[in-house]
Design a protein around this motif. Sequence first.
Motif, PDB file in Angstrom:
ATOM      1  N   CYS A  26      -9.484  47.310 -16.936  1.00  0.00           N
ATOM      2  CA  CYS A  26     -10.679  47.810 -17.903  1.00  0.00           C
ATOM      3  C   CYS A  26     -10.889  48.951 -17.245  1.00  0.00           C
ATOM      4  O   CYS A  26     -10.368  49.140 -16.493  1.00  0.00           O
ATOM      5  CB  CYS A  26     -11.693  46.661 -18.348  1.00  0.00           C
ATOM      6  SG  CYS A  26     -13.054  46.392 -16.540  1.00  0.00           S
ATOM      7  N   GLU A  72      -7.682  47.896 -21.276  1.00  0.00           N
ATOM      8  CA  GLU A  72      -8.366  48.685 -22.210  1.00  0.00           C
ATOM      9  C   GLU A  72      -9.337  49.259 -22.670  1.00  0.00           C
ATOM     10  O   GLU A  72     -10.102  49.241 -21.351  1.00  0.00           O
ATOM     11  CB  GLU A  72      -8.791  46.985 -22.820  1.00  0.00           C
ATOM     12  CG  GLU A  72      -7.798  45.852 -23.229  1.00  0.00           C
ATOM     13  CD  GLU A  72      -8.122  44.469 -23.587  1.00  0.00           C
ATOM     14  OE1 GLU A  72      -8.837  44.790 -24.934  1.00  0.00           O
ATOM     15  OE2 GLU A  72      -8.341  43.314 -23.245  1.00  0.00           O
ATOM     16  N   CYS A  79     -17.569  46.836 -18.114  1.00  0.00           N
ATOM     17  CA  CYS A  79     -16.062  46.902 -17.370  1.00  0.00           C
ATOM     18  C   CYS A  79     -16.407  46.560 -16.279  1.00  0.00           C
ATOM     19  O   CYS A  79     -15.593  45.402 -15.738  1.00  0.00           O
ATOM     20  CB  CYS A  79     -15.381  47.809 -17.160  1.00  0.00           C
ATOM     21  SG  CYS A  79     -13.651  48.655 -16.523  1.00  0.00           S
ATOM     22  N   TYR A  92     -10.927  40.460 -16.832  1.00  0.00           N
ATOM     23  CA  TYR A  92     -10.525  41.860 -16.267  1.00  0.00           C
ATOM     24  C   TYR A  92     -10.356  41.619 -14.832  1.00  0.00           C
ATOM     25  O   TYR A  92     -11.332  41.637 -14.042  1.00  0.00           O
ATOM     26  CB  TYR A  92     -11.661  43.087 -16.578  1.00  0.00           C
ATOM     27  CG  TYR A  92     -11.015  43.039 -17.572  1.00  0.00           C
ATOM     28  CD1 TYR A  92     -10.274  44.056 -18.905  1.00  0.00           C
ATOM     29  CD2 TYR A  92     -12.149  43.361 -19.071  1.00  0.00           C
ATOM     30  CE1 TYR A  92      -9.985  43.980 -20.408  1.00  0.00           C
ATOM     31  CE2 TYR A  92     -12.118  42.983 -20.156  1.00  0.00           C
ATOM     32  CZ  TYR A  92     -10.926  43.965 -20.872  1.00  0.00           C
ATOM     33  OH  TYR A  92     -11.181  43.655 -22.217  1.00  0.00           O
TER      34      TYR A  92
END
Length: 267
Positions: A26, A72, A79, A92
Amino acid sequence: MKKSSIIVIFIALFTHIAVAQPVHICRNGPEYAPYVYWERVAGKPTKTKIIGATTEFLQEIFRIVGLKYTQELIPWKRCLHEVANYGELKKYEMFTDGSYSEKRAKKYYISTPIYKLHEGLWYSKNKFPDTLPVIIPKDLNRFRLCGLAGNNYDWLLELGVTKRLDTGTIDLPSILKKLSAGRCDFYFNSLEPTYGGELVGKYTIPKDIVGVPFPGKRELTMHLFIAKSSSRAYELYTKINQAILLLQYQGIADQIYKKYTPGGTGL
């Protein structure tokens, strides 16, 4: 074949499959030009292809490591949370373009530096039209200071800046407007990505807002971060570090970063 031998083979095969899984990354949702941002067509973001200096560098890193990866752009605080809690959330495994802090080092394996930024002090010329009343960092304790939610400001304490920051703002355009409106005296953000955002048309820096090198001209190294709760965390950390050092030794890292920012140093 003995049952124990079958178990050993199964474990080895399972480990190989787990290690070979793509790394899901991320990245900074509001974009972080010129390092992480959407490709532009006719000046507008496509929202389909992520480009930038670190994006290109990642391609080279994972080519050497021999793993596939996905990336992403999601909100920055989310994140950080996702990667810190990868063991539970399983989404992630890594994030990019973050600065080092002891607090972060407890949650993530942090790579060797991938590039260097120059810390900036941002203010309004309407508020300070002449000489800035800041000579050393501690002088900032007399003013209203603001920052972005989720950003790392631990380094300010190390320099004697103990004034509490207002970190209620979630994106850069809003905080620049906040400065211009006189609701904050100083904001801290590296010079390259702030000017980079304007360069790609993400926002317009208000005419009265300027950025100057932070007192003492502080430089900031940026890194890649890997979830410690991943079962292959240390292997990823080791292989990624080896790839970074090789690309820097070969001069490829510097070539990449200089394409995006003249002073941009791939170290």
